[in-house]
Design a protein around this motif. Structure first.
Motif, mmCIF file in Angstrom:
data_model
loop_
_atom_site.group_PDB
_atom_site.id
_atom_site.type_symbol
_atom_site.label_atom_id
_atom_site.label_comp_id
_atom_site.label_asym_id
_atom_site.label_seq_id
_atom_site.Cartn_x
_atom_site.Cartn_y
_atom_site.Cartn_z
ATOM 1 N N THR A 1 0.849 -1.186 0.000
ATOM 2 C CA THR A 1 0.000 0.000 0.000
ATOM 3 C C THR A 1 0.888 1.240 0.000
ATOM 4 O OG1 THR A 1 -1.726 -1.186 1.189
ATOM 5 C CG2 THR A 1 -1.838 1.223 1.216
ATOM 6 N N GLU A 2 0.462 2.220 -0.746
ATOM 7 C CA GLU A 2 1.188 3.500 -0.820
ATOM 8 C C GLU A 2 1.500 4.027 0.581
ATOM 9 O OE1 GLU A 2 -1.152 6.484 -2.689
ATOM 10 O OE2 GLU A 2 0.567 7.694 -3.304
ATOM 11 N N GLY A 3 2.739 4.499 0.751
ATOM 12 C CA GLY A 3 3.141 5.063 2.029
ATOM 13 C C GLY A 3 3.872 4.096 2.940
ATOM 14 N N LEU A 4 3.763 2.805 2.669
ATOM 15 C CA LEU A 4 4.459 1.816 3.478
ATOM 16 C C LEU A 4 5.896 1.652 2.990
ATOM 17 C CD1 LEU A 4 1.798 -0.984 4.013
ATOM 18 C CD2 LEU A 4 2.513 0.812 5.594
ATOM 19 N N PRO A 5 6.789 1.149 3.870
ATOM 20 C CA PRO A 5 8.187 0.965 3.445
ATOM 21 C C PRO A 5 8.339 -0.192 2.471
ATOM 22 C CG PRO A 5 7.879 0.195 5.688
ATOM 23 C CD PRO A 5 6.599 0.863 5.297
ATOM 24 N N VAL A 6 9.367 -0.052 1.628
ATOM 25 C CA VAL A 6 9.677 -1.061 0.627
ATOM 26 C C VAL A 6 11.006 -1.735 0.982
ATOM 27 C CG1 VAL A 6 10.224 -1.490 -1.811
ATOM 28 C CG2 VAL A 6 8.537 0.268 -1.190
ATOM 29 N N MET A 7 11.024 -3.055 0.871
ATOM 30 C CA MET A 7 12.292 -3.765 0.965
ATOM 31 C C MET A 7 12.278 -4.937 -0.002
ATOM 32 S SD MET A 7 14.518 -5.150 4.147
ATOM 33 C CE MET A 7 15.921 -6.227 3.942
ATOM 34 N N LEU A 8 13.173 -4.916 -0.948
ATOM 35 C CA LEU A 8 13.309 -5.996 -1.913
ATOM 36 C C LEU A 8 14.649 -6.686 -1.650
ATOM 37 C CD1 LEU A 8 12.104 -4.223 -5.193
ATOM 38 C CD2 LEU A 8 10.746 -5.314 -3.380
ATOM 39 N N ASN A 9 14.592 -7.999 -1.517
ATOM 40 C CA ASN A 9 15.779 -8.746 -1.128
ATOM 41 C C ASN A 9 16.644 -9.135 -2.321
ATOM 42 O OD1 ASN A 9 15.325 -8.861 1.706
ATOM 43 N ND2 ASN A 9 13.677 -10.321 1.318
ATOM 44 N N CYS A 10 17.947 -9.116 -2.083
ATOM 45 C CA CYS A 10 18.900 -9.550 -3.086
ATOM 46 C C CYS A 10 20.104 -10.159 -2.392
ATOM 47 C CB CYS A 10 19.358 -8.401 -3.978
ATOM 48 S SG CYS A 10 20.689 -8.840 -5.125
ATOM 49 N N THR A 11 20.409 -11.388 -2.714
ATOM 50 C CA THR A 11 21.642 -12.019 -2.252
ATOM 51 C C THR A 11 22.375 -12.562 -3.463
ATOM 52 O OG1 THR A 11 20.497 -14.106 -1.846
ATOM 53 C CG2 THR A 11 20.748 -12.618 0.033
ATOM 54 N N TYR A 12 23.674 -12.748 -3.306
ATOM 55 C CA TYR A 12 24.456 -13.170 -4.452
ATOM 56 C C TYR A 12 25.513 -14.181 -4.041
ATOM 57 C CZ TYR A 12 27.956 -9.920 -2.631
ATOM 58 O OH TYR A 12 28.864 -9.278 -1.821
ATOM 59 N N GLN A 13 26.009 -14.868 -5.039
ATOM 60 C CA GLN A 13 27.126 -15.791 -4.841
ATOM 61 C C GLN A 13 28.163 -15.529 -5.920
ATOM 62 O OE1 GLN A 13 25.389 -19.783 -4.850
ATOM 63 N NE2 GLN A 13 25.630 -19.881 -2.639
ATOM 64 N N GLN B 1 15.809 -0.663 -0.506
ATOM 65 C CA GLN B 1 14.833 -0.153 0.449
ATOM 66 C C GLN B 1 14.371 1.252 0.081
ATOM 67 O OE1 GLN B 1 15.683 -1.178 4.733
ATOM 68 N NE2 GLN B 1 17.670 -1.736 3.928
ATOM 69 N N LYS B 2 13.172 1.554 0.552
ATOM 70 C CA LYS B 2 12.623 2.903 0.435
ATOM 71 C C LYS B 2 11.694 3.106 1.612
ATOM 72 C CE LYS B 2 10.445 6.153 -2.755
ATOM 73 N NZ LYS B 2 9.731 6.366 -4.038
ATOM 74 N N SER B 3 11.723 4.266 2.196
ATOM 75 C CA SER B 3 10.970 4.490 3.442
ATOM 76 C C SER B 3 9.470 4.579 3.208
ATOM 77 C CB SER B 3 11.468 5.759 4.140
ATOM 78 O OG SER B 3 11.315 6.871 3.275
ATOM 79 N N SER B 4 9.063 5.084 2.043
ATOM 80 C CA SER B 4 7.641 5.289 1.796
ATOM 81 C C SER B 4 7.340 5.066 0.314
ATOM 82 C CB SER B 4 7.240 6.709 2.204
ATOM 83 O OG SER B 4 5.873 6.951 1.899
ATOM 84 N N ALA B 5 6.570 4.041 0.019
ATOM 85 C CA ALA B 5 6.295 3.692 -1.371
ATOM 86 C C ALA B 5 5.350 4.698 -2.026
ATOM 87 C CB ALA B 5 5.689 2.299 -1.440
ATOM 88 N N GLN B 6 5.593 4.930 -3.317
ATOM 89 C CA GLN B 6 4.731 5.773 -4.125
ATOM 90 C C GLN B 6 4.147 4.943 -5.266
ATOM 91 O OE1 GLN B 6 8.058 8.684 -4.831
ATOM 92 N NE2 GLN B 6 6.488 10.175 -4.276
ATOM 93 N N LEU B 7 3.000 5.381 -5.760
ATOM 94 C CA LEU B 7 2.362 4.667 -6.860
ATOM 95 C C LEU B 7 3.315 4.505 -8.050
ATOM 96 C CD1 LEU B 7 -1.200 6.279 -6.836
ATOM 97 C CD2 LEU B 7 -0.536 4.043 -5.919
ATOM 98 N N SER B 8 4.133 5.519 -8.292
ATOM 99 C CA SER B 8 5.048 5.495 -9.435
ATOM 100 C C SER B 8 6.206 4.517 -9.257
ATOM 101 C CB SER B 8 5.615 6.902 -9.670
ATOM 102 O OG SER B 8 6.275 7.355 -8.504
ATOM 103 N N ASP B 9 6.328 3.934 -8.070
ATOM 104 C CA ASP B 9 7.382 2.932 -7.846
ATOM 105 C C ASP B 9 7.009 1.561 -8.414
ATOM 106 O OD1 ASP B 9 8.036 4.269 -4.540
ATOM 107 O OD2 ASP B 9 8.956 4.796 -6.471
ATOM 108 N N SER B 10 5.772 1.407 -8.821
ATOM 109 C CA SER B 10 5.338 0.133 -9.402
ATOM 110 C C SER B 10 6.165 -0.157 -10.649
ATOM 111 C CB SER B 10 3.853 0.191 -9.769
ATOM 112 O OG SER B 10 3.054 0.319 -8.614
#
Lengths: 116, 115
Positions: free
Chosen positions: A14-26, A77-86
């Protein structure tokens, strides 16, 4: 060989909530470069941010990520999601040991959808 | 502003035909790439071309062949297309010299549909 893992294929927030997308590598190489690319609908991927410095926060357009070599991670990460971040977000890894034979490996991508 | 130009935008063809895609970059980069983005949006490197050195991804079928006349141009030919070749083909360029971190700049892509 090198690999990049993005554990979430789809993330809906939902707009306004924090975003965290995970990435790990080898990788066997000690000095990898890590990237986040973003691809909006009907567009091509473009660089969002990048890093090769351990434990240093990198920021761009409200997003940030920190390369942690100890855990082989580069979460977005992003502290507050925006519609345009989709968009579709790719994590990518580049090793630069051999000039002229550099490999860039992409993760499978995470589709981020932001709802009002 | 687009600096990596791809033609055509779309191409529809039948199994067994030959197709060619063109790519030109005006960024002064020394390295160009072809990526394949499939229906699941997976991005896979096919070829990279750096200062006349071609680096081939060993998983690419032999019917695919890149062609480069200079650092600014990298074309892709598919000799006899198969249904699984249906995808978006993305051209990209980067600059590797002088401590570059190899940021990729992508073109708009060529969408291939094989009937």
């Amino acid at each position: 060989g090198d690999s990049v893992t993005q554990t979430e294929g789809l993330v809906t927030l939902t707009e306004g909530l924090p975003v965290m997308l995970n990435c790990t590598y080898q990788t066997i190489y000690s000095n990898p470069f890590l990237f986040w690319y973003v691809q909006h609908l009907n567009e091509s991927p473009r660089l969002l941010l990048k890093s090769f410095t351990d434990n240093k926060r990198t920021e761009h357009q409200g997003f940030h990520a920190t390369l942690h070599k100890s855990s082989s991670s580069f979460h977005l990460q992003k502290s507050s999601a925006q519609l345009s971040d989709s968009a579709l977000y790719y994590c990518a890894l580049s090793d630069r040991v051999y000039y002229g034979n550099e490999k860039i490996t992409f993760g499978a991508g995470t589709k981020l959808t932001i709802k009002p | 502003e687009t600096a990596v130009f791809q033609t055509p935008n779309y191409h529809v063809t039948q199994v067994g035909n030959e197709v060619s895609f063109n790519c030109k970059q005006t960024l002064g980069h020394d390295t160009m790439y072809w990526y394949k983005q499939d229906s699941k949006k997976l991005l896979k490197i096919m070829f990279s071309y750096n200062n006349k050195q071609l680096i081939v991804n060993e998983t690419v079928p032999r019917r695919f062949s890149p062609q480069s006349s200079d650092k600014a141009h990298l074309n892709l030919r598919i000799k006899s297309v198969e249904p699984e070749d249906s995808a978006v083909y993305l051209c990209a360029s980067s600059y590797r010299g002088g401590g570059s971190q190899n940021t990729l700049y992508f073109g708009a892509g060529t969408r291939l549909s094989v009937l």
